[in-house]
Design a protein around this motif. Sequence first.
Motif, PDB file in Angstrom:
ATOM      1  N   ARG A 191       0.713  -1.164  -0.024  1.00  0.00           N
ATOM      2  CA  ARG A 191       0.006  -0.093  -0.040  1.00  0.00           C
ATOM      3  C   ARG A 191       1.024   1.259   0.024  1.00  0.00           C
ATOM      4  NH1 ARG A 191      -5.298  -0.038   0.982  1.00  0.00           N
ATOM      5  NH2 ARG A 191      -6.369  -1.951   1.568  1.00  0.00           N
ATOM      6  N   GLU A 192       1.992   1.167   0.487  1.00  0.00           N
ATOM      7  CA  GLU A 192       2.838   2.410   0.607  1.00  0.00           C
ATOM      8  C   GLU A 192       3.513   2.603  -0.454  1.00  0.00           C
ATOM      9  OE1 GLU A 192       5.318   1.552   4.255  1.00  0.00           O
ATOM     10  OE2 GLU A 192       3.778   1.889   5.391  1.00  0.00           O
ATOM     11  N   THR A 193       4.105   1.637  -1.287  1.00  0.00           N
ATOM     12  CA  THR A 193       4.936   1.633  -2.387  1.00  0.00           C
ATOM     13  C   THR A 193       4.296   1.487  -3.765  1.00  0.00           C
ATOM     14  OG1 THR A 193       5.532  -0.548  -2.347  1.00  0.00           O
ATOM     15  CG2 THR A 193       6.956   1.121  -1.026  1.00  0.00           C
ATOM     16  N   ALA A 194       3.050   0.737  -3.770  1.00  0.00           N
ATOM     17  CA  ALA A 194       2.430   0.640  -5.122  1.00  0.00           C
ATOM     18  C   ALA A 194       2.125   1.935  -5.899  1.00  0.00           C
ATOM     19  CB  ALA A 194       1.215  -0.221  -4.943  1.00  0.00           C
ATOM     20  N   ILE A 195       2.081   1.938  -7.194  1.00  0.00           N
ATOM     21  CA  ILE A 195       1.563   3.404  -7.667  1.00  0.00           C
ATOM     22  C   ILE A 195       0.061   3.490  -7.269  1.00  0.00           C
ATOM     23  CG2 ILE A 195       0.953   4.434  -9.995  1.00  0.00           C
ATOM     24  CD1 ILE A 195       3.275   3.029 -11.116  1.00  0.00           C
ATOM     25  N   ALA A 196      -0.608   2.416  -7.190  1.00  0.00           N
ATOM     26  CA  ALA A 196      -1.819   2.503  -6.784  1.00  0.00           C
ATOM     27  C   ALA A 196      -2.627   1.064  -6.308  1.00  0.00           C
ATOM     28  CB  ALA A 196      -2.932   2.847  -7.912  1.00  0.00           C
ATOM     29  N   VAL A 197      -3.685   1.347  -5.330  1.00  0.00           N
ATOM     30  CA  VAL A 197      -4.141  -0.049  -5.011  1.00  0.00           C
ATOM     31  C   VAL A 197      -5.849   0.328  -4.823  1.00  0.00           C
ATOM     32  CG1 VAL A 197      -4.563  -1.551  -2.941  1.00  0.00           C
ATOM     33  CG2 VAL A 197      -2.181  -0.820  -3.536  1.00  0.00           C
ATOM     34  N   GLY A 198      -6.432  -0.703  -5.318  1.00  0.00           N
ATOM     35  CA  GLY A 198      -8.000  -0.630  -5.434  1.00  0.00           C
ATOM     36  C   GLY A 198      -8.478  -1.897  -4.583  1.00  0.00           C
ATOM     37  N   ILE A 199      -9.537  -1.614  -4.067  1.00  0.00           N
ATOM     38  CA  ILE A 199     -10.282  -2.787  -3.283  1.00  0.00           C
ATOM     39  C   ILE A 199     -11.483  -2.970  -3.669  1.00  0.00           C
ATOM     40  CG2 ILE A 199     -11.233  -3.756  -1.188  1.00  0.00           C
ATOM     41  CD1 ILE A 199      -8.401  -4.053  -0.998  1.00  0.00           C
ATOM     42  N   GLY A 200     -12.157  -4.001  -3.738  1.00  0.00           N
ATOM     43  CA  GLY A 200     -13.396  -4.096  -4.395  1.00  0.00           C
ATOM     44  C   GLY A 200     -14.411  -5.554  -3.613  1.00  0.00           C
ATOM     45  N   VAL A 201     -15.506  -5.082  -3.087  1.00  0.00           N
ATOM     46  CA  VAL A 201     -16.138  -6.129  -2.432  1.00  0.00           C
ATOM     47  C   VAL A 201     -17.511  -6.405  -3.002  1.00  0.00           C
ATOM     48  CG1 VAL A 201     -17.174  -6.471  -0.050  1.00  0.00           C
ATOM     49  CG2 VAL A 201     -15.132  -5.010  -0.265  1.00  0.00           C
ATOM     50  N   ALA A 202     -17.907  -7.593  -3.087  1.00  0.00           N
ATOM     51  CA  ALA A 202     -19.207  -8.051  -3.441  1.00  0.00           C
ATOM     52  C   ALA A 202     -19.767  -8.992  -2.260  1.00  0.00           C
ATOM     53  CB  ALA A 202     -19.209  -9.128  -4.521  1.00  0.00           C
ATOM     54  N   GLU A 203     -20.941  -8.050  -1.769  1.00  0.00           N
ATOM     55  CA  GLU A 203     -21.412  -8.586  -0.569  1.00  0.00           C
ATOM     56  C   GLU A 203     -22.252 -10.007  -0.602  1.00  0.00           C
ATOM     57  OE1 GLU A 203     -20.789  -7.118   2.260  1.00  0.00           O
ATOM     58  OE2 GLU A 203     -20.185  -5.113   1.639  1.00  0.00           O
ATOM     59  N   VAL A 204     -22.580 -10.594   0.492  1.00  0.00           N
ATOM     60  CA  VAL A 204     -23.332 -11.987   0.503  1.00  0.00           C
ATOM     61  C   VAL A 204     -24.487 -11.835  -0.332  1.00  0.00           C
ATOM     62  CG1 VAL A 204     -24.543 -13.392   2.091  1.00  0.00           C
ATOM     63  CG2 VAL A 204     -22.436 -12.473   2.690  1.00  0.00           C
ATOM     64  N   GLY A 205     -25.353 -10.898  -0.086  1.00  0.00           N
ATOM     65  CA  GLY A 205     -26.879 -10.851  -0.988  1.00  0.00           C
ATOM     66  C   GLY A 205     -26.286 -10.795  -2.588  1.00  0.00           C
ATOM     67  N   GLU A 206     -25.318 -10.140  -2.727  1.00  0.00           N
ATOM     68  CA  GLU A 206     -25.037 -10.141  -4.165  1.00  0.00           C
ATOM     69  C   GLU A 206     -24.459 -11.657  -4.687  1.00  0.00           C
ATOM     70  OE1 GLU A 206     -23.586  -5.683  -5.219  1.00  0.00           O
ATOM     71  OE2 GLU A 206     -22.075  -6.779  -4.013  1.00  0.00           O
ATOM     72  N   ILE A 207     -23.947 -12.146  -3.776  1.00  0.00           N
ATOM     73  CA  ILE A 207     -23.168 -13.693  -4.146  1.00  0.00           C
ATOM     74  C   ILE A 207     -24.425 -14.551  -4.504  1.00  0.00           C
ATOM     75  CG2 ILE A 207     -21.875 -15.608  -3.111  1.00  0.00           C
ATOM     76  CD1 ILE A 207     -20.250 -13.624  -1.686  1.00  0.00           C
ATOM     77  N   ASP A 208     -25.385 -14.350  -3.336  1.00  0.00           N
ATOM     78  CA  ASP A 208     -26.527 -15.106  -3.564  1.00  0.00           C
ATOM     79  C   ASP A 208     -27.522 -14.841  -4.683  1.00  0.00           C
ATOM     80  OD1 ASP A 208     -25.858 -16.655  -1.119  1.00  0.00           O
ATOM     81  OD2 ASP A 208     -27.234 -15.252   0.170  1.00  0.00           O
ATOM     82  N   GLN A 209     -27.514 -13.669  -5.140  1.00  0.00           N
ATOM     83  CA  GLN A 209     -28.242 -13.523  -6.276  1.00  0.00           C
ATOM     84  C   GLN A 209     -27.915 -13.746  -7.549  1.00  0.00           C
ATOM     85  OE1 GLN A 209     -29.373  -8.974  -6.515  1.00  0.00           O
ATOM     86  NE2 GLN A 209     -30.348  -9.281  -8.116  1.00  0.00           N
ATOM     87  N   LEU A 210     -26.373 -13.314  -7.812  1.00  0.00           N
ATOM     88  CA  LEU A 210     -25.571 -13.450  -9.016  1.00  0.00           C
ATOM     89  C   LEU A 210     -25.018 -14.955  -9.229  1.00  0.00           C
ATOM     90  CD1 LEU A 210     -23.723  -9.946  -9.198  1.00  0.00           C
ATOM     91  CD2 LEU A 210     -25.834 -10.455 -10.388  1.00  0.00           C
ATOM     92  N   ASN A 211     -24.560 -15.628  -8.119  1.00  0.00           N
ATOM     93  CA  ASN A 211     -23.691 -16.860  -7.997  1.00  0.00           C
ATOM     94  C   ASN A 211     -22.276 -16.243  -7.708  1.00  0.00           C
ATOM     95  OD1 ASN A 211     -22.047 -16.565 -10.480  1.00  0.00           O
ATOM     96  ND2 ASN A 211     -23.764 -17.286 -11.827  1.00  0.00           N
TER      97      ASN A 211
END
Length: 221
Positions: free
Chosen positions: A79-99
């Motif tokens: 996190r300190e040295t990378a040009i950029a870091v991104g985090i993405g989350v898919a919640e439990v409801g989305e997992i159950d809905q989408l697969n």
Amino acid sequence: MREGKVDASLALCSRNRFDRAMAGASLYAGVDEVGRGCLAGPVVAAAVIPPTDVHRWELVDDSKRLTERKREELAKLIRETAIAVGIGVAEVGEIDQLNILRATQLAMGRAVSNLAHHVEILLVDGIYGANSPVPSLPVVRGDHRSLAIGAASIVAKVFRDTYMKQLDAVYPQYGFAANVGYGTKQHRAALEAYGPTEHHRMSFAPVREAQTMQMRLVLHG
């Protein structure tokens, strides 16, 4: 230079060259996820654009090959040295809905969208791409072969583990601090004893079975 240090330096150079060969002249990010096989909790993805000078990343590797302490140290370094870091989350409801596959791709796309810099290509662990307008290049065993993907695997793992430890404070009976949502023997026993929480994935068979068992107990005493 000690033999172990030499080996680490050679591995670093090899994995960095692999990334550059795969991406060509394009600005790239490594993308990986954690939590696909869990019974509880979200699926989390990270996208990482490595720095131009990666000499401090000698110990960056597939998160599964590292101790918890080393992952936490490396996540901070990344996190300190990378040009950029991104985090993405898919919640439990989305997992159950989408697969779980589509939810994973969604989390990856969100991680890419959360990068502070635009990239031209994604090196993605596995055989599927991210749900993103940026072209994906899937890499089998990418978390081991690619420096950028390995870095993403570490960041995603530490982020998700931290979240699951916070859930453990609310639901200590499920042992989330230790199993981080995976279907361990202790976790499955807790599911049978207490039933699922709102953080469990109802689309996963062991969770559905535990819910059915709890309903039968309520109906029949």
